[in-house]
Write an enzyme that holds these catalytic residues in place. Sequence first.
Site, PDB file in Angstrom:
ATOM      1  N   CYS A   2     -66.179 -42.477 -22.736  1.00  0.00           N
ATOM      2  CA  CYS A   2     -67.314 -43.195 -23.282  1.00  0.00           C
ATOM      3  C   CYS A   2     -68.374 -42.163 -23.615  1.00  0.00           C
ATOM      4  O   CYS A   2     -68.962 -41.560 -22.716  1.00  0.00           O
ATOM      5  CB  CYS A   2     -67.859 -44.217 -22.283  1.00  0.00           C
ATOM      6  SG  CYS A   2     -69.346 -45.070 -22.878  1.00  0.00           S
ATOM      7  N   GLU A 105     -66.128 -46.282 -29.892  1.00  0.00           N
ATOM      8  CA  GLU A 105     -64.947 -45.430 -29.745  1.00  0.00           C
ATOM      9  C   GLU A 105     -64.469 -45.080 -31.148  1.00  0.00           C
ATOM     10  O   GLU A 105     -64.746 -45.804 -32.116  1.00  0.00           O
ATOM     11  CB  GLU A 105     -63.832 -46.119 -28.953  1.00  0.00           C
ATOM     12  CG  GLU A 105     -64.117 -46.299 -27.470  1.00  0.00           C
ATOM     13  CD  GLU A 105     -64.206 -45.009 -26.685  1.00  0.00           C
ATOM     14  OE1 GLU A 105     -63.974 -43.927 -27.279  1.00  0.00           O
ATOM     15  OE2 GLU A 105     -64.522 -45.069 -25.475  1.00  0.00           O
TER      16      GLU A 105
END
Length: 235
Positions: A2, A105
């Site tokens: 992340c 992402e």
Amino acid sequence: MCGRFTLNQSAAGLSEVFRVESVPDLAAEYNIAPTQMVATVLQNPESEKREFKQLHWGLIPSWAKDAGMGAKLINARAETVAEKPAFRSAFKHRRCLVLADGFYEWQSQQGKGKKQPFYFRLQDGQPFGFAGLWEKWRSPANEEIISCTILTTAANELLQPIHERMPVILEPEDYDLWLDSQVQTPQTLQQLLRPYPAPAMTAYPVSTLVNNSRHNSSECIVPLSEKNAPANQLN
């Protein structure tokens, strides 16, 4: 991993969702990047009440020689966090919620040099808490930095076509257990570090504006096309 996320919520909304008495007004953040200050919730071990704090993103272990180590420790793998020297003490004693309402992402594109960013959030648009750890570090010049990291786990069905990992999003009913510093058994804590249910999430491709952390506007989360397929059907 992340590496970027968002938080655009009112102080009143955050106070209600995370049961924190005092939350300051926060500027909308559409592209939070490592080494920036991030909104977190910790539990005061004396009062046992939740407290809002802004921490440096990138955990600096107490034994680190310099603060630069934190840039390498923005994430901790849930599967090994209990054993890794940089994280094992914080995993036992210093856990937090890192507040967010979405994250990014990137998907590799066949035959293309660039990766396509996708934005992920909950279906209901509510803010949520990433499972985080925090640590205090003091420099040789006696400067104190309180820093944090975000735990990651295997991707759920929604993320799998995009990336093999995802941040750990905790269920609200698990916040108390995660924040309780009296709970130190790895097995008890590890059961919370699971992929978030895919049907409760949504996602869509966004502009590569987000690739540059200097771009911090709502344009970062605008869908590339309003004709995207429903996010829980991403392939």
